[in-house]
Scaffold this motif. Sequence first.
Motif, PDB file in Angstrom:
ATOM      1  N   GLY A  30       0.984  -1.106   0.104  1.00 25.88           N
ATOM      2  CA  GLY A  30      -0.067  -0.066   0.053  1.00 25.88           C
ATOM      3  C   GLY A  30       0.729   1.357  -0.002  1.00 25.88           C
ATOM      4  O   GLY A  30       1.148   2.000   1.043  1.00 25.88           O
TER       5      GLY A  30
ATOM      6  N   GLY B  59      -2.016   6.450   0.305  1.00 23.39           N
ATOM      7  CA  GLY B  59      -3.283   6.144   1.092  1.00 23.39           C
ATOM      8  C   GLY B  59      -3.867   7.872   1.382  1.00 23.39           C
ATOM      9  O   GLY B  59      -3.494   8.775   0.457  1.00 23.39           O
TER      10      GLY B  59
ATOM     11  N   ARG C  61      -4.177   2.155  -0.178  1.00 22.10           N
ATOM     12  CA  ARG C  61      -5.035   1.617   1.063  1.00 22.10           C
ATOM     13  C   ARG C  61      -5.872   2.894   1.478  1.00 22.10           C
ATOM     14  O   ARG C  61      -5.863   3.830   0.855  1.00 22.10           O
ATOM     15  N   ASP C  62      -6.331   2.837   2.744  1.00 21.02           N
ATOM     16  CA  ASP C  62      -7.364   4.087   3.253  1.00 21.02           C
ATOM     17  C   ASP C  62      -8.508   4.284   1.988  1.00 21.02           C
ATOM     18  O   ASP C  62      -8.826   5.429   1.829  1.00 21.02           O
TER      19      ASP C  62
ATOM     20  N   VAL D 224      -5.625  -3.641  -3.669  1.00 25.90           N
ATOM     21  CA  VAL D 224      -5.814  -2.693  -2.568  1.00 25.90           C
ATOM     22  C   VAL D 224      -5.097  -3.672  -1.271  1.00 25.90           C
ATOM     23  O   VAL D 224      -5.093  -4.581  -1.021  1.00 25.90           O
ATOM     24  N   SER D 225      -4.325  -3.025  -0.391  1.00 28.84           N
ATOM     25  CA  SER D 225      -3.639  -3.551   0.349  1.00 28.84           C
ATOM     26  C   SER D 225      -3.252  -2.636   1.471  1.00 28.84           C
ATOM     27  O   SER D 225      -2.679  -1.520   1.456  1.00 28.84           O
ATOM     28  N   ALA D 226      -3.384  -3.122   2.835  1.00 33.08           N
ATOM     29  CA  ALA D 226      -3.181  -2.378   4.019  1.00 33.08           C
ATOM     30  C   ALA D 226      -1.564  -2.547   4.365  1.00 33.08           C
ATOM     31  O   ALA D 226      -1.140  -1.699   5.162  1.00 33.08           O
TER      32      ALA D 226
END
Length: 235
Positions: A92, A95, A117-118, A134-136
């Motif tokens: 990510g 953000g 992310r976010d 999409v990745s945190a």
Amino acid sequence: MSGVVVTNPPKADAGDVEALAGYGVATLGEAMGRTGLLGPGIRPVQQGVRVAGTAVTVLSWPGDNLMIHAAVEQCGEGDVLVVTTTSPSTDGLFGELFATALKRRGVRGVVINAGIRDTRELREMGFAAWSRAVSAQGTVKATGGSVNVPIAVDGRVIRPGDVIVADDDGVVVVPRGRAGQVAAACEAREKKEAATRAAFVAGQLGLDRYGLRDRLRELGVTYQSYEAYSAGERP
């Protein structure tokens, strides 16, 4: 990895960008001869949004967003930030905090060939984004890269100042030197499609409008009743 930050590259004419903003990604790709499209893996995090702007390009190390910080300073009104990495990455990199800084500078959106992310916050603040994943997963700020140099996404070269148009269907890049020409081609294509749409509303079939019955015959495609086909008859 060393790098360079190129300042004040030439950009497509603002009037041409606004003209291209009136057309969908699919129309633009067709108008350019089915070219310019980034791959289907770059997807929007929102729906019902189209943006068009001039590219500020970023080449980053995987899992490292240092050069995005450097790129923010180079962004201005009407730009779209386009980010890729030196090798595949889904971390990510981008953000809500980046989006806040870019929105303040008039940036219209981000296209990132990596993770974002976010996404809920991005939708709520109205900052448009397209990403590979999409990745945190967080990132570091440890390796040099480049800003405003030619980059490639899915084999498509994007140069600083090129026009980026993105919508629900994906992302397309229009070379800045061709922006006016492509806008004119889109207008002609839209007029042609409007005539075809009216014909379909009136009941005409695509087989007849496009002269496809002859094509079917040339390819050896035949028509047969259900009864004959079920009985095993073959032409």
